[in-house]
Motif scaffolding. Sequence first.
Motif, PDB file in Angstrom:
ATOM      1  N   TYR A   1      63.091   3.452  92.479  1.00 50.28           N
ATOM      2  CA  TYR A   1      62.668   2.636  90.946  1.00 50.28           C
ATOM      3  C   TYR A   1      64.260   1.117  90.637  1.00 50.28           C
ATOM      4  CZ  TYR A   1      64.185   2.508  86.101  1.00 50.28           C
ATOM      5  OH  TYR A   1      64.889   2.002  84.518  1.00 50.28           O
TER       6      TYR A   1
ATOM      7  N   GLU B   1      58.570   2.311  76.105  1.00 51.55           N
ATOM      8  CA  GLU B   1      59.626   1.961  76.046  1.00 51.55           C
ATOM      9  C   GLU B   1      60.412   1.016  76.826  1.00 51.55           C
ATOM     10  OE1 GLU B   1      62.228   3.836  76.462  1.00 51.55           O
ATOM     11  OE2 GLU B   1      61.992   5.745  76.356  1.00 51.55           O
TER      12      GLU B   1
ATOM     13  N   THR C   1      54.167  -2.080  84.019  1.00 53.41           N
ATOM     14  CA  THR C   1      53.042  -1.956  83.521  1.00 53.41           C
ATOM     15  C   THR C   1      52.962  -2.432  81.373  1.00 53.41           C
ATOM     16  OG1 THR C   1      53.397   0.329  83.341  1.00 53.41           O
ATOM     17  CG2 THR C   1      53.067   0.245  85.263  1.00 53.41           C
ATOM     18  N   HIS C   2      54.444  -2.215  81.408  1.00 51.97           N
ATOM     19  CA  HIS C   2      54.013  -1.999  79.846  1.00 51.97           C
ATOM     20  C   HIS C   2      52.916  -3.695  78.593  1.00 51.97           C
ATOM     21  CE1 HIS C   2      58.126  -0.369  80.011  1.00 51.97           C
ATOM     22  NE2 HIS C   2      57.392   0.162  80.190  1.00 51.97           N
TER      23      HIS C   2
ATOM     24  N   GLY D   1      56.583  10.137  84.499  1.00 50.65           N
ATOM     25  CA  GLY D   1      58.167  10.158  85.842  1.00 50.65           C
ATOM     26  C   GLY D   1      59.144  10.299  84.560  1.00 50.65           C
ATOM     27  N   ARG D   2      60.005  10.239  85.411  1.00 48.43           N
ATOM     28  CA  ARG D   2      61.875  10.838  85.114  1.00 48.43           C
ATOM     29  C   ARG D   2      61.585  10.535  82.820  1.00 48.43           C
ATOM     30  NH1 ARG D   2      67.070   7.355  86.075  1.00 48.43           N
ATOM     31  NH2 ARG D   2      65.613   5.826  85.664  1.00 48.43           N
TER      32      ARG D   2
ATOM     33  N   SER E   1      56.223   2.702  84.576  1.00 44.94           N
ATOM     34  CA  SER E   1      56.989   1.609  84.556  1.00 44.94           C
ATOM     35  C   SER E   1      57.278   0.327  84.657  1.00 44.94           C
ATOM     36  CB  SER E   1      56.718   1.124  86.698  1.00 44.94           C
ATOM     37  OG  SER E   1      56.667   2.271  87.469  1.00 44.94           O
ATOM     38  N   THR E   2      58.355  -0.221  84.098  1.00 42.20           N
ATOM     39  CA  THR E   2      58.496  -1.909  83.255  1.00 42.20           C
ATOM     40  C   THR E   2      57.053  -2.565  83.042  1.00 42.20           C
ATOM     41  OG1 THR E   2      60.779  -1.224  83.328  1.00 42.20           O
ATOM     42  CG2 THR E   2      59.702  -3.678  82.243  1.00 42.20           C
TER      43      THR E   2
ATOM     44  N   ASN F   1      66.546   3.720  72.342  1.00 43.66           N
ATOM     45  CA  ASN F   1      66.583   5.080  71.048  1.00 43.66           C
ATOM     46  C   ASN F   1      68.037   5.386  71.577  1.00 43.66           C
ATOM     47  OD1 ASN F   1      67.150   4.899  74.677  1.00 43.66           O
ATOM     48  ND2 ASN F   1      68.880   6.755  74.235  1.00 43.66           N
TER      49      ASN F   1
ATOM     50  N   ILE G   1      50.007   7.056  87.718  1.00 41.52           N
ATOM     51  CA  ILE G   1      48.989   6.718  88.960  1.00 41.52           C
ATOM     52  C   ILE G   1      48.937   7.518  90.021  1.00 41.52           C
ATOM     53  CG2 ILE G   1      47.971   4.349  88.432  1.00 41.52           C
ATOM     54  CD1 ILE G   1      50.533   4.133  90.331  1.00 41.52           C
ATOM     55  N   SER G   2      49.919   8.301  89.110  1.00 38.86           N
ATOM     56  CA  SER G   2      50.286   9.110  90.994  1.00 38.86           C
ATOM     57  C   SER G   2      49.091  10.589  90.260  1.00 38.86           C
ATOM     58  CB  SER G   2      51.731   9.960  90.693  1.00 38.86           C
ATOM     59  OG  SER G   2      51.755  11.078  91.078  1.00 38.86           O
TER      60      SER G   2
ATOM     61  N   ASP H   1      67.262  -3.596  83.297  1.00 36.85           N
ATOM     62  CA  ASP H   1      67.579  -2.139  83.480  1.00 36.85           C
ATOM     63  C   ASP H   1      68.091  -1.698  82.253  1.00 36.85           C
ATOM     64  OD1 ASP H   1      65.425  -0.916  83.772  1.00 36.85           O
ATOM     65  OD2 ASP H   1      67.047   0.130  85.026  1.00 36.85           O
TER      66      ASP H   1
ATOM     67  N   PHE I   1      71.398  10.378  80.346  1.00 39.43           N
ATOM     68  CA  PHE I   1      71.040   9.906  78.355  1.00 39.43           C
ATOM     69  C   PHE I   1      69.641  11.086  78.473  1.00 39.43           C
ATOM     70  CE2 PHE I   1      68.087   8.243  82.896  1.00 39.43           C
ATOM     71  CZ  PHE I   1      66.843   8.766  82.487  1.00 39.43           C
TER      72      PHE I   1
ATOM     73  N   ILE J   1      51.518   7.615  78.340  1.00 41.06           N
ATOM     74  CA  ILE J   1      51.207   6.944  80.256  1.00 41.06           C
ATOM     75  C   ILE J   1      52.378   7.293  80.949  1.00 41.06           C
ATOM     76  CG2 ILE J   1      50.241   4.408  80.515  1.00 41.06           C
ATOM     77  CD1 ILE J   1      48.581   4.455  78.443  1.00 41.06           C
TER      78      ILE J   1
ATOM     79  N   LYS K   1      50.296  -4.613  79.195  1.00 38.18           N
ATOM     80  CA  LYS K   1      48.750  -4.864  79.859  1.00 38.18           C
ATOM     81  C   LYS K   1      48.562  -3.213  79.016  1.00 38.18           C
ATOM     82  CE  LYS K   1      48.110  -1.882  83.768  1.00 38.18           C
ATOM     83  NZ  LYS K   1      47.935  -1.595  84.914  1.00 38.18           N
TER      84      LYS K   1
HETATM   85  N1  LIG Z   1      65.369   4.532  76.587  1.00 33.37           N
HETATM   86  C1  LIG Z   1      65.593   5.057  77.815  1.00 33.37           C
HETATM   87  O1  LIG Z   1      66.790   6.214  77.958  1.00 33.37           O
HETATM   88  C2  LIG Z   1      65.288   4.987  79.142  1.00 33.37           C
HETATM   89  C3  LIG Z   1      65.223   5.861  80.071  1.00 33.37           C
HETATM   90  C4  LIG Z   1      65.128   5.984  81.432  1.00 33.37           C
HETATM   91  C5  LIG Z   1      64.008   4.451  81.378  1.00 33.37           C
HETATM   92  N2  LIG Z   1      63.521   4.454  80.709  1.00 33.37           N
HETATM   93  C6  LIG Z   1      62.255   3.193  80.799  1.00 33.37           C
HETATM   94  O2  LIG Z   1      60.962   4.255  80.986  1.00 33.37           O
HETATM   95  C7  LIG Z   1      60.114   3.089  81.889  1.00 33.37           C
HETATM   96  C8  LIG Z   1      59.851   4.519  83.096  1.00 33.37           C
HETATM   97  O3  LIG Z   1      61.365   4.761  83.744  1.00 33.37           O
HETATM   98  P1  LIG Z   1      61.578   5.391  84.767  1.00 33.37           P
HETATM   99  O4  LIG Z   1      62.723   6.037  84.865  1.00 33.37           O
HETATM  100  O5  LIG Z   1      60.107   7.141  84.134  1.00 33.37           O
HETATM  101  O6  LIG Z   1      60.798   5.908  86.106  1.00 33.37           O
HETATM  102  P2  LIG Z   1      59.939   6.638  86.817  1.00 33.37           P
HETATM  103  O7  LIG Z   1      59.788   5.514  88.486  1.00 33.37           O
HETATM  104  O8  LIG Z   1      60.561   7.560  87.172  1.00 33.37           O
HETATM  105  O9  LIG Z   1      58.424   6.990  86.412  1.00 33.37           O
HETATM  106  C9  LIG Z   1      57.054   6.212  86.176  1.00 33.37           C
HETATM  107  C10 LIG Z   1      55.751   6.507  85.859  1.00 33.37           C
HETATM  108  O10 LIG Z   1      55.295   5.334  85.296  1.00 33.37           O
HETATM  109  C11 LIG Z   1      53.722   5.368  86.890  1.00 33.37           C
HETATM  110  N3  LIG Z   1      53.138   4.579  86.489  1.00 33.37           N
HETATM  111  C12 LIG Z   1      53.656   3.953  87.123  1.00 33.37           C
HETATM  112  N4  LIG Z   1      52.411   2.528  86.902  1.00 33.37           N
HETATM  113  C13 LIG Z   1      51.537   2.650  86.655  1.00 33.37           C
HETATM  114  C14 LIG Z   1      50.477   2.429  85.889  1.00 33.37           C
HETATM  115  N5  LIG Z   1      49.413   1.800  85.938  1.00 33.37           N
HETATM  116  N6  LIG Z   1      50.133   3.448  85.198  1.00 33.37           N
HETATM  117  C15 LIG Z   1      50.490   4.973  85.024  1.00 33.37           C
HETATM  118  N7  LIG Z   1      51.377   5.667  85.022  1.00 33.37           N
HETATM  119  C16 LIG Z   1      51.708   4.214  86.202  1.00 33.37           C
HETATM  120  C17 LIG Z   1      54.126   6.090  87.947  1.00 33.37           C
HETATM  121  O11 LIG Z   1      53.584   6.645  88.846  1.00 33.37           O
HETATM  122  C18 LIG Z   1      55.962   7.679  87.191  1.00 33.37           C
HETATM  123  O12 LIG Z   1      55.473   8.186  87.786  1.00 33.37           O
HETATM  124  C19 LIG Z   1      60.896   2.276  82.273  1.00 33.37           C
HETATM  125  O13 LIG Z   1      60.377   1.439  81.320  1.00 33.37           O
HETATM  126  C20 LIG Z   1      62.058   2.517  82.779  1.00 33.37           C
HETATM  127  O14 LIG Z   1      63.437   1.150  81.753  1.00 33.37           O
HETATM  128  C21 LIG Z   1      64.084   4.025  79.312  1.00 33.37           C
END
Ligand SMILES: NC(=O)c1ccc[n+]([C@@H]2O[C@H](COP(=O)([O-])OP(=O)(O)OC[C@H]3O[C@@H](n4cnc5c(N)ncnc54)[C@H](O)[C@@H]3O)[C@@H](O)[C@H]2O)c1
Length: 337
Positions: free
Chosen positions: A164, A96, A78-79, A14-15, A75-76, A125, A38-39, A174, A281, A11, A81
């Motif tokens: 973001y 995450e 949403t975790h 994104g990045r 995104s954070t 990580n 959701i996108s 974050d 990262f 689920i 739920k």
């Molecule tokens: N451990 C790490 O090294 C690390 C690195 C980056 C990000 N993160 C964490 O990972 C999470 C995502 O970060 P990111 O950088 O990929 O952000 P991002 O904004 O690039 O991606 C988030 C994705 O979640 C999707 N999203 C939002 N609401 C949603 C929902 N209800 N259902 C399904 N998808 C949904 C968005 O459309 C988007 O594609 C964050 O919690 C961030 O803190 C961790």
Amino acid sequence: MGKNKINVALIGLGRIGQMHAENLTNHQSFNLKYTFDISKKLAQKISRKFNSINIINPEKAFRDKNIDLVFIASSTFTHIKFIKEAAKHKKVIFCEKPLDLDINKVNTCLKVIKKYNPKIQLGFNRRYDPGHNSIKKELRKNKIGKLEKIIITSRDPAPPSLSYLKISGGIFKDMMIHDFDLLRFYLDEDEIESIFTTASNISDKRFNRIKDYELASCLLKSKKGVQCIITNSRHCSFGYDQRVELFGSKGMLISGNKNENETEIFTKNNTSQKQPLLNFFIDRYVDAYRLQLDELALYSRKKKSPKSSFEDGRRALIIADAALISLKQRKQIKIKF
Ligand SMILES: NC(=O)c1ccc[n+]([C@@H]2O[C@H](COP(=O)([O-])OP(=O)(O)OC[C@H]3O[C@@H](n4cnc5c(N)ncnc54)[C@H](O)[C@@H]3O)[C@@H](O)[C@H]2O)c1
């Protein structure tokens, strides 16, 4: 589709979700069955790339008895739920960092999921990084005597997008949350007791507008008196700067930066000039993300506790909250878990 593989629903694409999709696909133990975001456009693109089934409702994954693992990288906000839903359906969960931005939501979640006793591994990580790990091993072997100080430098090469940042929860929840967790990783049964915080914006004034900070530092103390310094920057002109120093009564251990390669250049103008640092990262922690998945596979199949748990996520968030209180009140704050 291997019969004995762990079937995964991912689920958030994104990045970091895309990186996990790639790593899960390449890992022998996992079968990336469903992907969801959701996108819709992004979800279609990623499911085509990784040959997964693009679901338009995550319920499909929760209800599917063949799904073993729900992998949360959305995104954070949403975790929680998704954790609750996955626990209810008896799935193994990877989530995450951070768990959420609101500790009350995390505590309520803990009460709700307790009856299901779910397996949850958290995405800290850095605990899996071979360098950060090996200095912990040396510390445990008593190579530097008694641990006295932990100094963590963590600087991102450049800030993430403004969109973001706006929903990220700010630098402490974050970004520095990784470092709060890493401190706890080295401290083991010792625990953080107090924190003093400072933060500012000097170069990038956009952070003022979103009431966040590009620069932050914390001074923390453990129950046994170990002094801990964390310094973060959201930008760093020379790359992703990730260093940990453990100082003890009989020596020092350093887990240093990683360069693009080990070549050192000596010229008339420079001696021992190294290659640039690894970019960010995904490159710097490539081994850590892989080892994190290795452990997740073992955890899914057997009863092996992961290095990084729900409780670690909860405690790191409590420290981040205290960091913000210290900043506001300009004083040292006691931490209670
Ligand atoms: N451990 C790490 O090294 C690390 C690195 C980056 C990000 N993160 C964490 O990972 C999470 C995502 O970060 P990111 O950088 O990929 O952000 P991002 O904004 O690039 O991606 C988030 C994705 O979640 C999707 N999203 C939002 N609401 C949603 C929902 N209800 N259902 C399904 N998808 C949904 C968005 O459309 C988007 O594609 C964050 O919690 C961030 O803190 C961790």
